[in-house]
Write a protein that holds these residues in place. Structure first.
Motif, PDB file in Angstrom:
ATOM      1  N   ASN A   1      -2.933   7.358  -6.361  1.00 53.88           N
ATOM      2  CA  ASN A   1      -4.332   6.922  -6.332  1.00 53.88           C
ATOM      3  C   ASN A   1      -4.829   6.504  -7.704  1.00 53.88           C
ATOM      4  OD1 ASN A   1      -4.135   7.661  -3.694  1.00 53.88           O
ATOM      5  ND2 ASN A   1      -5.169   9.626  -3.954  1.00 53.88           N
TER       6      ASN A   1
ATOM      7  N   ASP B   1       0.852  -1.188   0.000  1.00 53.04           N
ATOM      8  CA  ASP B   1       0.000   0.000   0.000  1.00 53.04           C
ATOM      9  C   ASP B   1       0.885   1.234   0.000  1.00 53.04           C
ATOM     10  OD1 ASP B   1      -2.713  -0.930   0.129  1.00 53.04           O
ATOM     11  OD2 ASP B   1      -2.278  -1.681   2.123  1.00 53.04           O
ATOM     12  N   GLY B   2       0.466   2.267  -0.737  1.00 51.50           N
ATOM     13  CA  GLY B   2       1.134   3.562  -0.620  1.00 51.50           C
ATOM     14  C   GLY B   2       2.207   3.843  -1.646  1.00 51.50           C
ATOM     15  N   PHE B   3       2.662   2.811  -2.366  1.00 47.83           N
ATOM     16  CA  PHE B   3       3.725   3.048  -3.346  1.00 47.83           C
ATOM     17  C   PHE B   3       3.186   3.575  -4.667  1.00 47.83           C
ATOM     18  CE2 PHE B   3       7.933   1.245  -2.000  1.00 47.83           C
ATOM     19  CZ  PHE B   3       7.586   1.042  -0.688  1.00 47.83           C
TER      20      PHE B   3
ATOM     21  N   ASP C   1       5.075   8.678  -9.766  1.00 47.58           N
ATOM     22  CA  ASP C   1       6.025   9.659  -9.296  1.00 47.58           C
ATOM     23  C   ASP C   1       6.659   9.235  -7.967  1.00 47.58           C
ATOM     24  OD1 ASP C   1       7.489  11.914  -9.668  1.00 47.58           O
ATOM     25  OD2 ASP C   1       6.099  13.222  -8.579  1.00 47.58           O
ATOM     26  N   THR C   2       6.767   7.919  -7.762  1.00 48.87           N
ATOM     27  CA  THR C   2       7.443   7.435  -6.553  1.00 48.87           C
ATOM     28  C   THR C   2       8.946   7.347  -6.796  1.00 48.87           C
ATOM     29  OG1 THR C   2       5.478   6.135  -6.074  1.00 48.87           O
ATOM     30  CG2 THR C   2       7.451   5.584  -4.834  1.00 48.87           C
TER      31      THR C   2
ATOM     32  N   ILE D   1      -3.689  -4.024  -0.062  1.00 54.25           N
ATOM     33  CA  ILE D   1      -5.066  -4.246  -0.512  1.00 54.25           C
ATOM     34  C   ILE D   1      -5.389  -3.297  -1.663  1.00 54.25           C
ATOM     35  CG2 ILE D   1      -7.497  -4.181   0.221  1.00 54.25           C
ATOM     36  CD1 ILE D   1      -6.177  -6.258   1.812  1.00 54.25           C
ATOM     37  N   THR D   2      -4.914  -2.041  -1.543  1.00 54.22           N
ATOM     38  CA  THR D   2      -5.212  -1.091  -2.615  1.00 54.22           C
ATOM     39  C   THR D   2      -4.374  -1.400  -3.860  1.00 54.22           C
ATOM     40  OG1 THR D   2      -3.590   0.410  -1.680  1.00 54.22           O
ATOM     41  CG2 THR D   2      -5.884   0.799  -1.095  1.00 54.22           C
TER      42      THR D   2
END
Lengths: 261, 235
Positions: free
Chosen positions: B16, B11-13, B172-173, B109-110
């Motif tokens: 959205n 998650d988070g990498f 953009d990570t 999960i996302t």
């Protein structure tokens, strides 16, 4: 060959007080709660620390109510989180933007540091949330909840079969690894990987035959496409209260604080 | 030994939009696979798919050394595609990845859509269709079949790594110029291990139970219609 995987399956299943209010919740409520926490944390912009603190407080409250000790969460998260942080730790050095900071021969950027911190916070909330779901809900319940939440029934059935066989198949692969090791199989380079292919085939054929045997046995005992469910799912008032609390805490935090930063 | 599990995006990498958009091809492929596996309501396919998913999960524990003390592990999308056909393999891989996310918190999960796409759908469709298209062109020989299987397995790993890199870069990570060479470099080696294991596994299945290989006998049109009913056999 590493032995790290041996403990993986042992680190699943219920933990804490199985009679707690959280454990007794409908799996749908817990799934929606998990998705809510994760989506709120992940969708927040970097630097939205207050939102993540609210998410962490919600998770801590859930863990506290379910009487899951921090050590249990830590032991389960430890399998995954170091890999995540390891992947993220390169970000400050490779992501351009903002001011640069010299550390010896390396150059970090503030934008990279911000990304690293944000990504780590989001991933940690995601992992801890999933760990808490797993510690308070049996996997078959998770599947029933997913089915009730409109995940295709066939997909859920296949996942249920996969889960049912998982432990025997993993045992089988452990025995095969022990057999390889006792025959002095110690792969030192890629050319030695071929033996693993033949192990994979033996594993597949045994699994396949076992699946067939078990399925025929199930049919002969009256299986007709679904498992009998002793307790039907019921979305009670406690579930509504739980969801209202979670959503009522998270959504204002995300909308108000997330928009402010 | 440090294990390279870096293909599971947490998650988070992902941004959205990227995370949300990845769900579309992943769910579409799984939906098509589910439809194909029920096309003729051959019921025994449900347990077969379940045990295959469990098998792939367990086979991912087979790890091999790459270089410098790191190890890679078998991923299985190529083997699944050869055994089940491209679309049904997407379902099996999606089940594996969903179990990893919900049972072990491995992969966000996302990011489930992105992970299913990178580690399941791309490889399964690539290898499955590669096998089906080349089958009519090449001489019907064991060697040619295995060579395509190996090449497909390597390509599947590389394509999955490339897709992961692009998703991270678009989010953009990480800059593409950093992540793409790094991912492709490591996975060129992981892919060789994958290819060796896949070739050995397919060769052994060809020798013992050639009837279990879906992409061998099905034509493109029949694809997904039937998996042969297995004969009971001692384990």
């Amino acid at each position: 060959m590493s032995v790290g995987c041996n403990h993986m399956l042992e680190l699943t299943g219920l933990a804490g007080d199985p009679a707690s209010a959280i454990h007794r919740l409908d799996p749908r409520a817990k799934l929606m709660g998990l998705i809510g926490v994760t989506v709120v944390a992940v969708s927040a912009p970097f630097s939205a620390w207050p939102v993540w603190i609210v998410c962490a407080c919600v998770l801590a409250a859930v863990a506290g109510t379910a009487r899951i000790r921090p050590r249990v969460v830590w032991r389960r998260a430890r399998v995954i989180l170091p890999l995540v942080i390891f992947a993220a730790v390169f970000l400050p050095f490779v992501r351009p933007g903002g001011e640069t900071i010299e550390i010896g021969p390396f150059t970090m950027t503030t934008a990279g540091l911000e990304t690293f911190a944000g990504v780590s916070a989001k991933a940690t909330i995601g992992v801890v949330g999933a760990v808490l779901l797993g510690a308070t809900t049996t996997f078959p319940s998770v599947l029933r909840g997913l089915e009730a939440l409109r995940v295709p029934r066939l997909f859920v059935l296949i996942a249920a079969f996969a889960y049912r066989y998982l432990f025997v198949v993993v045992d089988e692969v452990q025995r095969m690894r022990a057999a390889l090791a006792s025959r002095a199989y110690r792969p030192r380079n890629l050319r030695h990987a071929g033996a693993l292919g033949r192990v994979a085939t033996a594993l597949f054929l045994r699994t396949y035959a076992r699946g067939e045997r078990v399925y025929l046995a199930m049919l002969s005992r009256g299986y007709a496409g679904s498992m009998p469910q002793l307790e039907p799912l019921s979305f009670a008032r406690a579930d509504a209260v739980f969801l209202a609390l979670v959503v009522g805490t998270l959504v204002p935090a995300r909308v108000l604080i997330g928009a402010a930063v | 030994m440090f294990e390279l599990l870096a293909l599971h995006i947490p998650d988070g990498f992902l941004s959205n939009w990227v995370a949300a958009l990845c769900w579309l091809p992943a769910t579409a492929a799984v939906a098509i696979g589910l439809r194909k596996s029920t096309a003729e309501l051959i019921e025994p396919r449900i347990p077969v798919l379940g045990v295959t998913a469990a098998f792939i999960f367990a086979a991912q524990m087979l790890n091999f050394p790459i270089a410098g003390g790191t190890s890679g592990h078998f991923l299985g999308a190529a083997l699944a595609a050869i055994l089940l056909g491209p679309w049904v393999a997407c379902v099996a891989m999606a089940v594996v990845i969903a179990i990893q996310a919900f049972l072990f918190a491995d992969g966000g999960i996302t990011a489930l859509g992105a992970n299913t796409l990178n580690m399941g759908v791309i490889g399964a469709l690539l290898v499955g269709y590669l096998m089906l298209w080349t089958r009519d062109l090449l001489p019907k020989r064991r060697g040619a079949f295995l060579a395509i299987a190996g090449a497909g397995a390597w390509l599947a790993v590389m394509a999955g790594a490339a897709a992961t890199s692009f998703e991270l870069a678009i989010s953009d990570t990480v800059p593409l110029g950093t992540v793409l060479p790094a991912m492709l470099g490591v996975h060129a080696l992981v892919g060789i291990g994958e290819a060796i294991i896949t070739v050995a596994a397919v060769g052994a299945v060809l020798a013992t139970r050639p009837d279990l290989i879906a992409v061998r006998d099905l034509t493109l049109r029949e694809l997904g219609r039937s998996l042969p009913t297995p004969t009971p056999e001692g384990a």
